[in-house]
Design an enzyme around this catalytic site. Structure first.
Site, PDB file in Angstrom:
ATOM      1  N   ASN A  16       4.297   4.604   7.566  1.00 46.79           N
ATOM      2  CA  ASN A  16       3.573   3.704   6.859  1.00 46.79           C
ATOM      3  C   ASN A  16       4.274   2.162   7.169  1.00 46.79           C
ATOM      4  O   ASN A  16       3.409   1.237   7.056  1.00 46.79           O
ATOM      5  CB  ASN A  16       3.963   3.907   5.495  1.00 46.79           C
ATOM      6  CG  ASN A  16       3.181   2.659   4.280  1.00 46.79           C
ATOM      7  OD1 ASN A  16       2.189   2.354   4.372  1.00 46.79           O
ATOM      8  ND2 ASN A  16       4.437   2.092   4.223  1.00 46.79           N
ATOM      9  N   SER A  22      -1.903   2.291  11.499  1.00 49.96           N
ATOM     10  CA  SER A  22      -2.116   1.317  12.794  1.00 49.96           C
ATOM     11  C   SER A  22      -2.827  -0.255  12.076  1.00 49.96           C
ATOM     12  O   SER A  22      -2.696  -0.017  10.963  1.00 49.96           O
ATOM     13  CB  SER A  22      -3.064   1.885  14.000  1.00 49.96           C
ATOM     14  OG  SER A  22      -3.335   0.802  14.926  1.00 49.96           O
ATOM     15  N   ASP A  72      16.540   2.361   8.832  1.00 47.96           N
ATOM     16  CA  ASP A  72      16.450   0.730   9.468  1.00 47.96           C
ATOM     17  C   ASP A  72      15.587   0.930  10.710  1.00 47.96           C
ATOM     18  O   ASP A  72      16.155   1.190  11.825  1.00 47.96           O
ATOM     19  CB  ASP A  72      17.745   0.454   9.609  1.00 47.96           C
ATOM     20  CG  ASP A  72      17.655  -1.174   9.864  1.00 47.96           C
ATOM     21  OD1 ASP A  72      16.369  -1.780   9.877  1.00 47.96           O
ATOM     22  OD2 ASP A  72      18.758  -1.829   9.867  1.00 47.96           O
ATOM     23  N   LYS A 103      -0.032  -1.751  17.754  1.00 47.47           N
ATOM     24  CA  LYS A 103      -1.077  -1.192  16.880  1.00 47.47           C
ATOM     25  C   LYS A 103      -1.876  -0.310  17.875  1.00 47.47           C
ATOM     26  O   LYS A 103      -2.124   0.731  17.267  1.00 47.47           O
ATOM     27  CB  LYS A 103      -1.673  -1.866  16.172  1.00 47.47           C
ATOM     28  CG  LYS A 103      -0.818  -2.687  14.780  1.00 47.47           C
ATOM     29  CD  LYS A 103      -0.339  -1.763  13.792  1.00 47.47           C
ATOM     30  CE  LYS A 103       0.563  -2.118  12.981  1.00 47.47           C
ATOM     31  NZ  LYS A 103       1.050  -1.145  11.831  1.00 47.47           N
ATOM     32  N   TYR A 151       1.263  -7.990  18.545  1.00 36.55           N
ATOM     33  CA  TYR A 151       1.310  -7.129  17.411  1.00 36.55           C
ATOM     34  C   TYR A 151      -0.047  -6.248  17.704  1.00 36.55           C
ATOM     35  O   TYR A 151       0.148  -4.772  17.490  1.00 36.55           O
ATOM     36  CB  TYR A 151       0.410  -7.988  16.189  1.00 36.55           C
ATOM     37  CG  TYR A 151       0.103  -7.170  14.826  1.00 36.55           C
ATOM     38  CD1 TYR A 151       1.026  -6.587  14.124  1.00 36.55           C
ATOM     39  CD2 TYR A 151      -1.271  -7.129  14.672  1.00 36.55           C
ATOM     40  CE1 TYR A 151       0.576  -5.742  12.860  1.00 36.55           C
ATOM     41  CE2 TYR A 151      -1.555  -6.313  13.332  1.00 36.55           C
ATOM     42  CZ  TYR A 151      -0.566  -5.989  12.718  1.00 36.55           C
ATOM     43  OH  TYR A 151      -1.201  -5.270  11.655  1.00 36.55           O
ATOM     44  N   ILE A 199       0.705  -1.134  -0.002  1.00 34.72           N
ATOM     45  CA  ILE A 199       0.038   0.211  -0.013  1.00 34.72           C
ATOM     46  C   ILE A 199       0.802   1.063  -0.080  1.00 34.72           C
ATOM     47  O   ILE A 199       0.324   2.305  -0.335  1.00 34.72           O
ATOM     48  CB  ILE A 199      -1.027  -0.041   1.089  1.00 34.72           C
ATOM     49  CG1 ILE A 199      -0.322  -0.005   2.600  1.00 34.72           C
ATOM     50  CG2 ILE A 199      -1.957  -1.267   0.869  1.00 34.72           C
ATOM     51  CD1 ILE A 199      -1.185  -0.046   3.649  1.00 34.72           C
TER      52      ILE A 199
END
Length: 332
Positions: free
Chosen positions: A119, A173, A92, A208, A204, A34
């Protein structure tokens, strides 16, 4: 299935002349997925785009492909708009020491920044602690972007009072923030509970959730900047699933699950970029009425979980991470 009739149309956003307007955007991880389409549309709209990534050859190849696709689309539609520019910045996210260097490299070339798009990200990987002492997903998805953003805020604010358009911060997110099924304190982000195949998703979700909390705090601390969190959607064939597609035994049910998700609720990479593009380019969004919002698939405003939306938890995440970065010698 998402209602695609409500999806944001990038063609409705303003086009700029890079010589006259010089609208500058910086995005992490925009050489695939994306992010690639986000860069493409920014480029088509005349933005000066800096793509921060780890591997220069991959980024430069993406630039070539983006330029070809842009020319193809222009020739197909017949619409003539000035194209932007594409530049590479090395970063990085697994090594926080590269973040200030990336900022320094950017500031050696630009005096202002209009749009920052955080992103890049990883999803559902095995438990691992980085050289900087964070759980892998927490650092890549959140901490590195937290540091990058804080070090670029003075640049974002530079022309905020005089510019017709507010500076913007877009943080990718995910609906996966709901895997954080309860409030976890920031210091619990290294959670390593058996079985890993389950708790990797909790980790995860923690990362987020932290991103959404970050945006909430940004909107309060820096009301001049339009800060928005984004869920791009369930992306068809995303590379983020690759780890689970390769594990013996697990890969078969994983492939079946991901394939079913794709067919039922999946969107393409370009459709997945629309939420980011609306947050970055839609002139109808303003800091006064939209700051701290959570935008979902296609650019539709949605609500995050109660944990992610909780102001007390957001402040806790901000303060703890500020102190941790200071302990590591970073200026924030």
């Amino acid at each position: 299935m998402p209602d695609k009739s409500k999806f944001f149309d990038p063609a409705s956003a303003p086009y700029y002349d890079p010589v006259v307007d010089r609208k500058v955007a910086l995005i992490t991880g925009g050489n695939t997925g994306i992010g690639w389409y986000t860069v493409l549309h920014l480029y088509l709209h005349g933005y000066i785009v800096y793509l921060a990534g780890r591997t220069e050859s991959k980024v430069l190849q993406a630039f070539e492909d983006i330029k070809k696709e842009a020319e193809t689309r222009i020739n197909k539609t017949g619409e003539k708009h000035p194209l932007g520019q594409l530049h590479y910045i090395r970063i990085d996210l697994l090594d926080l020491s590269t973040v200030p260097k990336a900022v320094e490299q950017f500031l050696s070339q630009e005096k202002k920044l209009d749009v920052l798009i955080n992103n890049a990200g990883i999803m559902g990987v095995p438990h691992e602690i980085t050289k900087d002492g964070y759980e892998l997903q927490y650092q890549v998805n959140f901490v590195a972007h937290f540091l990058l953003t804080l070090q670029l805020i003075p640049t974002l604010l530079k022309d905020a009072e005089t510019s017709k358009e507010p500076p913007r911060i877009v943080v990718l997110s995910s609906i996966g923030h709901n895997f954080s099924y309860k409030h976890f304190k920031p210091e619990q982000h290294k959670l390593n509970t058996f079985p890993n195949a389950v708790f990797t998703w909790v980790r995860y979700g923690i990362a987020k959730t932290a991103e959404i909390q970050f945006v909430k705090e940004l909107s309060i601390k820096y009301p001049q900047i339009l800060s928005i969190a984004v869920h791009p959607g369930i992306i068809l064939g995303t590379e983020l699933y690759n780890h689970w597609r390769q594990i013996p035994v697990i890969k078969y049910p994983a492939n079946a699950f991901f394939s079913l998700s794709d067919k039922c609720i999946g969107v393409s990479n370009e459709e997945g970029s629309l939420a980011s593009l609306r947050a970055a380019m839609d002139p109808s969004l303003t800091p006064e009425k939209d700051n701290g919002e959570y935008i979902a698939t296609g650019g539709v405003v949605d609500k995050p979980s109660k944990v992610a939306a909780n102001r007390k938890y957001a402040e806790e995440t901000w303060n703890w991470n500020i102190e941790e970065l200071k302990k590591r010698g970073f200026e924030v």
